[in-house]
Design a protein around this motif. Sequence first.
Motif, PDB file in Angstrom:
ATOM      1  N   ILE A  59       0.757  -1.097   0.017  1.00 26.63           N
ATOM      2  CA  ILE A  59       0.064  -0.142  -0.012  1.00 26.63           C
ATOM      3  C   ILE A  59       0.755   1.279  -0.136  1.00 26.63           C
ATOM      4  N   GLY A  60       1.942   1.165   0.889  1.00 26.68           N
ATOM      5  CA  GLY A  60       3.019   2.285   0.601  1.00 26.68           C
ATOM      6  C   GLY A  60       3.455   2.724  -0.787  1.00 26.68           C
ATOM      7  N   GLY A  61       3.449   1.774  -1.437  1.00 27.43           N
ATOM      8  CA  GLY A  61       4.015   1.941  -2.942  1.00 27.43           C
ATOM      9  C   GLY A  61       3.194   2.760  -3.905  1.00 27.43           C
ATOM     10  N   PHE A  62       1.597   2.746  -3.514  1.00 26.23           N
ATOM     11  CA  PHE A  62       0.634   3.599  -4.134  1.00 26.23           C
ATOM     12  C   PHE A  62       1.134   5.074  -4.053  1.00 26.23           C
ATOM     13  N   ASP A  63       1.356   5.536  -2.913  1.00 27.82           N
ATOM     14  CA  ASP A  63       1.716   6.949  -2.515  1.00 27.82           C
ATOM     15  C   ASP A  63       0.291   7.666  -2.850  1.00 27.82           C
ATOM     16  N   SER A  64      -0.720   7.217  -2.316  1.00 26.13           N
ATOM     17  CA  SER A  64      -1.934   7.872  -2.502  1.00 26.13           C
ATOM     18  C   SER A  64      -2.648   7.870  -0.898  1.00 26.13           C
ATOM     19  N   ILE A  67      -6.030   5.846  -0.338  1.00 20.30           N
ATOM     20  CA  ILE A  67      -5.562   4.438  -0.269  1.00 20.30           C
ATOM     21  C   ILE A  67      -5.154   4.049   1.078  1.00 20.30           C
ATOM     22  N   THR A  68      -4.260   5.012   1.495  1.00 19.31           N
ATOM     23  CA  THR A  68      -3.663   4.723   3.018  1.00 19.31           C
ATOM     24  C   THR A  68      -4.530   5.139   3.872  1.00 19.31           C
ATOM     25  N   ILE A  69      -5.375   5.742   4.109  1.00 15.34           N
ATOM     26  CA  ILE A  69      -6.453   6.028   5.090  1.00 15.34           C
ATOM     27  C   ILE A  69      -7.382   4.975   4.951  1.00 15.34           C
ATOM     28  N   SER A  70      -7.691   4.613   3.778  1.00 14.32           N
ATOM     29  CA  SER A  70      -8.703   3.280   3.644  1.00 14.32           C
ATOM     30  C   SER A  70      -8.083   1.901   4.196  1.00 14.32           C
ATOM     31  N   PHE A  71      -7.033   1.963   3.941  1.00  5.03           N
ATOM     32  CA  PHE A  71      -6.081   0.592   4.566  1.00  5.03           C
ATOM     33  C   PHE A  71      -6.185   0.821   6.078  1.00  5.03           C
ATOM     34  N   TRP A  72      -5.780   2.108   6.625  1.00  6.75           N
ATOM     35  CA  TRP A  72      -5.681   2.169   8.128  1.00  6.75           C
ATOM     36  C   TRP A  72      -7.115   1.970   8.965  1.00  6.75           C
ATOM     37  N   VAL A  73      -8.027   2.742   8.343  1.00  4.83           N
ATOM     38  CA  VAL A  73      -9.542   2.358   8.808  1.00  4.83           C
ATOM     39  C   VAL A  73     -10.003   0.988   8.817  1.00  4.83           C
TER      40      VAL A  73
END
Length: 110
Positions: A59-64, A67-73
Amino acid sequence: MENNAAEQGKTWAIVSYITLIGTLVAFFMNREERNPFVSFHVRQALGLGLTWYIFGYFIGGFDSWMITISFWVFFMALFLYGILGAATGKLYEVPVLGPFYQKLFGAIGQ
């Protein structure tokens, strides 16, 4: 499972969800008594933690940030679900991945 096992193992079951270090601490503290309630939650927490690290790398590779917030939630909801199950003394499997974690890490607590 006896309600007594859940009452005795609540603390270590909750600790298992607090980072992978908490999972290791709960695992080693459960080695002598082999509380099945703690073993169940250690398997769930270990699966969640490893999945979080593996998916987080990609997910870190997307740099978005979306996407990162969705992953964390998503993962915080799963961890809270596990913590609430441990705090109430229930054996709630994490949605979708819970049965897989129980099979994959089935040797833990045996």
